[in-house]
Design a protein around this motif. Structure first.
Motif, PDB file in Angstrom:
ATOM      1  N   ALA A   1      76.509 -83.210   0.920  1.00 50.39           N
ATOM      2  CA  ALA A   1      77.840 -82.597   0.550  1.00 50.39           C
ATOM      3  C   ALA A   1      78.786 -83.560   0.616  1.00 50.39           C
ATOM      4  O   ALA A   1      79.681 -83.659  -0.274  1.00 50.39           O
ATOM      5  N   PRO A   2      78.936 -83.970   1.813  1.00 54.63           N
ATOM      6  CA  PRO A   2      80.247 -84.765   2.124  1.00 54.63           C
ATOM      7  C   PRO A   2      80.498 -85.921   1.539  1.00 54.63           C
ATOM      8  O   PRO A   2      81.541 -86.634   1.598  1.00 54.63           O
ATOM      9  N   ALA A   3      79.493 -86.369   0.915  1.00 50.03           N
ATOM     10  CA  ALA A   3      79.561 -87.640  -0.021  1.00 50.03           C
ATOM     11  C   ALA A   3      80.195 -87.342  -1.519  1.00 50.03           C
ATOM     12  O   ALA A   3      80.493 -88.235  -2.427  1.00 50.03           O
ATOM     13  N   VAL A   4      80.288 -86.049  -1.761  1.00 52.03           N
ATOM     14  CA  VAL A   4      80.788 -85.516  -3.155  1.00 52.03           C
ATOM     15  C   VAL A   4      82.129 -85.978  -3.263  1.00 52.03           C
ATOM     16  O   VAL A   4      83.213 -85.670  -2.452  1.00 52.03           O
TER      17      VAL A   4
ATOM     18  N   VAL B   1      86.162 -86.128  -3.482  1.00 54.50           N
ATOM     19  CA  VAL B   1      87.369 -84.937  -3.393  1.00 54.50           C
ATOM     20  C   VAL B   1      86.995 -83.944  -2.372  1.00 54.50           C
ATOM     21  O   VAL B   1      87.114 -83.855  -1.400  1.00 54.50           O
ATOM     22  N   VAL B   2      85.964 -83.043  -3.071  1.00 51.73           N
ATOM     23  CA  VAL B   2      85.502 -82.087  -2.368  1.00 51.73           C
ATOM     24  C   VAL B   2      84.761 -82.430  -1.049  1.00 51.73           C
ATOM     25  O   VAL B   2      85.055 -82.018   0.112  1.00 51.73           O
ATOM     26  N   GLY B   3      84.051 -83.544  -1.216  1.00 44.22           N
ATOM     27  CA  GLY B   3      83.091 -84.030   0.117  1.00 44.22           C
ATOM     28  C   GLY B   3      84.693 -84.734   1.099  1.00 44.22           C
ATOM     29  O   GLY B   3      83.945 -84.582   2.138  1.00 44.22           O
ATOM     30  N   ASP B   4      85.151 -85.262   0.542  1.00 40.61           N
ATOM     31  CA  ASP B   4      86.362 -85.926   1.578  1.00 40.61           C
ATOM     32  C   ASP B   4      87.040 -84.885   2.231  1.00 40.61           C
ATOM     33  O   ASP B   4      87.256 -84.903   3.384  1.00 40.61           O
ATOM     34  N   ILE B   5      87.304 -83.657   1.447  1.00 39.51           N
ATOM     35  CA  ILE B   5      88.025 -82.636   2.225  1.00 39.51           C
ATOM     36  C   ILE B   5      87.107 -81.829   3.429  1.00 39.51           C
ATOM     37  O   ILE B   5      87.508 -81.819   4.351  1.00 39.51           O
ATOM     38  N   MET B   6      85.765 -81.837   2.815  1.00 34.23           N
ATOM     39  CA  MET B   6      84.806 -81.186   3.906  1.00 34.23           C
ATOM     40  C   MET B   6      84.752 -82.072   5.251  1.00 34.23           C
ATOM     41  O   MET B   6      84.774 -81.778   6.264  1.00 34.23           O
ATOM     42  N   GLY B   7      84.530 -83.451   4.805  1.00 28.21           N
ATOM     43  CA  GLY B   7      84.374 -84.524   5.928  1.00 28.21           C
ATOM     44  C   GLY B   7      85.589 -84.711   6.913  1.00 28.21           C
ATOM     45  O   GLY B   7      85.180 -85.034   8.082  1.00 28.21           O
ATOM     46  N   HIS B   8      86.684 -84.322   6.414  1.00 32.14           N
ATOM     47  CA  HIS B   8      87.659 -84.617   7.311  1.00 32.14           C
ATOM     48  C   HIS B   8      88.216 -83.132   7.916  1.00 32.14           C
ATOM     49  O   HIS B   8      89.042 -83.014   8.862  1.00 32.14           O
ATOM     50  N   THR B   9      87.297 -82.081   7.472  1.00 37.20           N
ATOM     51  CA  THR B   9      87.848 -80.673   8.036  1.00 37.20           C
ATOM     52  C   THR B   9      86.617 -79.866   8.719  1.00 37.20           C
ATOM     53  O   THR B   9      86.546 -79.816   9.775  1.00 37.20           O
ATOM     54  N   LEU B  10      85.888 -79.439   7.932  1.00 43.41           N
ATOM     55  CA  LEU B  10      84.579 -78.562   8.338  1.00 43.41           C
ATOM     56  C   LEU B  10      83.466 -79.258   8.768  1.00 43.41           C
ATOM     57  O   LEU B  10      82.816 -78.988   9.797  1.00 43.41           O
ATOM     58  N   SER B  11      83.146 -80.601   8.158  1.00 43.01           N
ATOM     59  CA  SER B  11      81.704 -81.140   8.375  1.00 43.01           C
ATOM     60  C   SER B  11      81.852 -81.529  10.076  1.00 43.01           C
ATOM     61  O   SER B  11      80.647 -81.141  10.563  1.00 43.01           O
ATOM     62  N   PRO B  12      82.978 -82.050  10.514  1.00 42.93           N
ATOM     63  CA  PRO B  12      82.840 -82.387  11.980  1.00 42.93           C
ATOM     64  C   PRO B  12      82.508 -81.129  12.823  1.00 42.93           C
ATOM     65  O   PRO B  12      81.897 -81.461  13.574  1.00 42.93           O
ATOM     66  N   MET B  13      83.412 -80.096  12.679  1.00 38.48           N
ATOM     67  CA  MET B  13      82.958 -78.978  13.381  1.00 38.48           C
ATOM     68  C   MET B  13      81.611 -78.503  13.334  1.00 38.48           C
ATOM     69  O   MET B  13      80.964 -77.973  14.280  1.00 38.48           O
ATOM     70  N   ILE B  14      81.274 -78.285  12.019  1.00 34.00           N
ATOM     71  CA  ILE B  14      79.930 -77.855  11.718  1.00 34.00           C
ATOM     72  C   ILE B  14      78.933 -78.629  12.644  1.00 34.00           C
ATOM     73  O   ILE B  14      77.814 -78.299  13.292  1.00 34.00           O
TER      74      ILE B  14
ATOM     75  N   ARG C   1      80.774 -89.229   6.420  1.00 31.46           N
ATOM     76  CA  ARG C   1      80.630 -89.581   4.868  1.00 31.46           C
ATOM     77  C   ARG C   1      79.562 -90.698   4.535  1.00 31.46           C
ATOM     78  O   ARG C   1      78.856 -90.414   3.525  1.00 31.46           O
ATOM     79  N   ALA C   2      79.598 -91.568   5.190  1.00 29.75           N
ATOM     80  CA  ALA C   2      78.573 -92.583   5.264  1.00 29.75           C
ATOM     81  C   ALA C   2      77.196 -92.180   5.357  1.00 29.75           C
ATOM     82  O   ALA C   2      76.257 -92.384   4.574  1.00 29.75           O
ATOM     83  N   SER C   3      76.907 -91.170   6.464  1.00 29.43           N
ATOM     84  CA  SER C   3      75.833 -90.547   6.408  1.00 29.43           C
ATOM     85  C   SER C   3      75.146 -89.700   5.555  1.00 29.43           C
ATOM     86  O   SER C   3      73.975 -89.723   4.800  1.00 29.43           O
ATOM     87  N   ALA C   4      76.402 -89.030   5.021  1.00 28.75           N
ATOM     88  CA  ALA C   4      75.980 -88.067   3.610  1.00 28.75           C
ATOM     89  C   ALA C   4      75.589 -89.026   2.324  1.00 28.75           C
ATOM     90  O   ALA C   4      74.633 -88.587   1.568  1.00 28.75           O
ATOM     91  N   ALA C   5      76.388 -90.096   2.412  1.00 35.01           N
ATOM     92  CA  ALA C   5      76.064 -91.033   1.130  1.00 35.01           C
ATOM     93  C   ALA C   5      74.531 -91.583   1.181  1.00 35.01           C
ATOM     94  O   ALA C   5      73.700 -91.686   0.211  1.00 35.01           O
ATOM     95  N   GLU C   6      74.092 -91.859   2.379  1.00 34.86           N
ATOM     96  CA  GLU C   6      72.783 -92.412   2.581  1.00 34.86           C
ATOM     97  C   GLU C   6      71.721 -91.130   2.458  1.00 34.86           C
ATOM     98  O   GLU C   6      70.664 -91.634   1.824  1.00 34.86           O
ATOM     99  N   SER C   7      72.115 -89.924   2.953  1.00 35.12           N
ATOM    100  CA  SER C   7      70.993 -89.012   2.668  1.00 35.12           C
ATOM    101  C   SER C   7      70.943 -88.808   1.051  1.00 35.12           C
ATOM    102  O   SER C   7      69.880 -88.438   0.540  1.00 35.12           O
ATOM    103  N   ALA C   8      72.148 -88.925   0.421  1.00 37.02           N
ATOM    104  CA  ALA C   8      71.864 -88.599  -1.179  1.00 37.02           C
ATOM    105  C   ALA C   8      71.117 -89.718  -1.917  1.00 37.02           C
ATOM    106  O   ALA C   8      70.581 -89.676  -2.872  1.00 37.02           O
ATOM    107  N   LEU C   9      71.143 -91.294  -1.087  1.00 42.45           N
ATOM    108  CA  LEU C   9      70.449 -92.155  -1.855  1.00 42.45           C
ATOM    109  C   LEU C   9      69.123 -91.939  -1.463  1.00 42.45           C
ATOM    110  O   LEU C   9      68.284 -92.672  -2.048  1.00 42.45           O
ATOM    111  N   MET C  10      68.751 -91.185  -0.357  1.00 45.14           N
ATOM    112  CA  MET C  10      67.391 -91.246   0.137  1.00 45.14           C
ATOM    113  C   MET C  10      66.094 -91.221  -0.723  1.00 45.14           C
ATOM    114  O   MET C  10      65.163 -92.100  -1.024  1.00 45.14           O
ATOM    115  N   ILE C  11      66.084 -90.265  -1.613  1.00 40.76           N
ATOM    116  CA  ILE C  11      65.126 -89.723  -2.820  1.00 40.76           C
ATOM    117  C   ILE C  11      65.035 -90.835  -3.778  1.00 40.76           C
ATOM    118  O   ILE C  11      64.201 -91.536  -4.045  1.00 40.76           O
ATOM    119  N   PRO C  12      66.392 -91.272  -4.477  1.00 39.19           N
ATOM    120  CA  PRO C  12      66.343 -92.192  -5.564  1.00 39.19           C
ATOM    121  C   PRO C  12      65.917 -93.468  -4.928  1.00 39.19           C
ATOM    122  O   PRO C  12      65.014 -94.314  -5.806  1.00 39.19           O
TER     123      PRO C  12
END
Length: 342
Positions: A191-194, A196-209, A246-257
């Motif tokens: 999700a944080p790699a999406v 706009v939305v991912g950028d907002i998440m990555g800078h706000t909620l994702s680190p806390m979660i 964000r880098a980690s999310a991008a690699e998660s998105a690439l894993m199956i492809p």
């Protein structure tokens, strides 16, 4: 006719205005909270970088500022970390100290992790990272090396061996993901790699979660064992920076492809290959991954390590070191390794 429609028009109008005002206030409060969270995360990221300065040197390769550490002398050995990790993972494990007794060890922060940059104009597939690392190694005077990849780093190691077979004298593939499977968890992790939305998440909620989820994440990747005391040297806050999330999310998105991309190419590997995995890996099914890879690579050896999970280099460091020596032809395997087949 409902009660609201029976009210005078002026009253209804005032109620609508009040409701709209309440929504506006709530939106402003939410935006303010997100902004405050973003500022806090930025502060924590800068503090993490201040507290964990670069331990090695930098190479500027194709617009990427690549951080690496070099230790020891002898045959070159390149260590590629997994998703979400960095150089300190290998250093804290003790593997670098062991390997540096016999090898010229080069540990690289892959793009976006540790102190390496990750330009956003590139899709950082294993192939793209392999090309970057090959050029970096040439800059370091390395024409041939043993490559060890852990987890996502194993995919980069395979890509390097397929694209530049003359550079790779042998492969050690630890806890890798090689074939596509159904992985619902990957959707959430991506999700944080999406945009706009991912950028907002990555800078706000994702680190806390991620901070809240950290103990559960450690239990999963280290299980069935607990994280060893030596892992306390790993800089957790570096891994929780927005840029690295964000880098980690991008690699998660690439894993199956990427697994789809490689699944029919493994037989092309002709160099010595040693596959090693924890028997009790809770993140990856080693029968569907490592065991299957062993059947597709005829000259490979496959070792299951009992009572060990995904972080095999941390909890079975000696066995991973033995796998390196095995692929180099330097040393027989110790009896502590449970060999499935050769």
């Amino acid at each position: 006719m409902n009660r609201l429609s029976r009210l005078p028009t002026s009253v209804r109008r005032n109620r609508n205005v009040a409701a709209g005002h309440s929504y506006a206030v709530a939106a402003v409060v939410a935006a303010g909270a997100l902004a405050a969270t973003a500022l806090l995360n930025r502060h924590l990221a800068k503090k993490a970088e201040h507290d964990n300065p670069p331990a090695g040197r930098f190479l500027d390769v194709d617009g990427v500022r690549l951080h690496y550490v070099e230790r020891g002398s002898g045959e070159p050995l390149v260590l590629l970390h997994g998703n979400g990790s960095m150089i300190q993972d290998f250093e804290s494990s003790g593997l670098v100290d062991l390997a540096a007794r016999s090898y010229r060890v080069i540990i690289i922060d892959r793009p976006g992790f540790g102190h390496s940059s990750r330009p956003r104009n590139v899709v950082w597939t294993p192939d793209a990272q392999a090309q970057l690392i090959e050029r970096a190694l040439k800059r370091l005077g390395v024409s041939q090396a043993i490559i060890l990849g852990h987890s996502w780093g194993a995919s980069v190691a395979v890509a390097l061996a397929l694209k530049f077979p003359d550079m790779v004298s042998g492969l050690v593939l630890a806890s890798g993901y090689y074939y596509p499977t159904l992985r619902p968890d990957v959707v959430a992790l991506s999700a944080p790699a999406v945009p706009v939305v991912g950028d907002i998440m990555g800078h706000t909620l994702s680190p806390m979660i991620s901070r809240l989820m950290w103990p559960l994440m450690m239990a999963k990747i280290f299980g069935p064992k607990s994280a060893p005391a030596k892992f306390q040297r790993f800089p957790k806050e570096m891994a929780l920076r927005p840029s690295q999330i964000r880098a980690s999310a991008a690699e998660s998105a690439l894993m199956i492809p990427d697994a789809f991309h490689f699944e029919d190419k493994y037989a092309e590997l002709k160099m010595p290959v040693v596959i090693i995995a924890g028997e009790n890996d809770r993140l990856i099914d080693i029968d569907k991954q490592s065991a299957r890879l062993h059947s597709d690579v005829s000259q490979s050896a496959f070792h299951r390590v009992p009572q060990t999970g995904h972080m095999i280099h941390q909890t079975a460091t000696g066995e991973v070191m033995a796998a390196i020596n095995e692929v180099a032809g330097n040393d027989p395997r110790p009896q502590s390794i449970h060999e499935v087949s050769s």
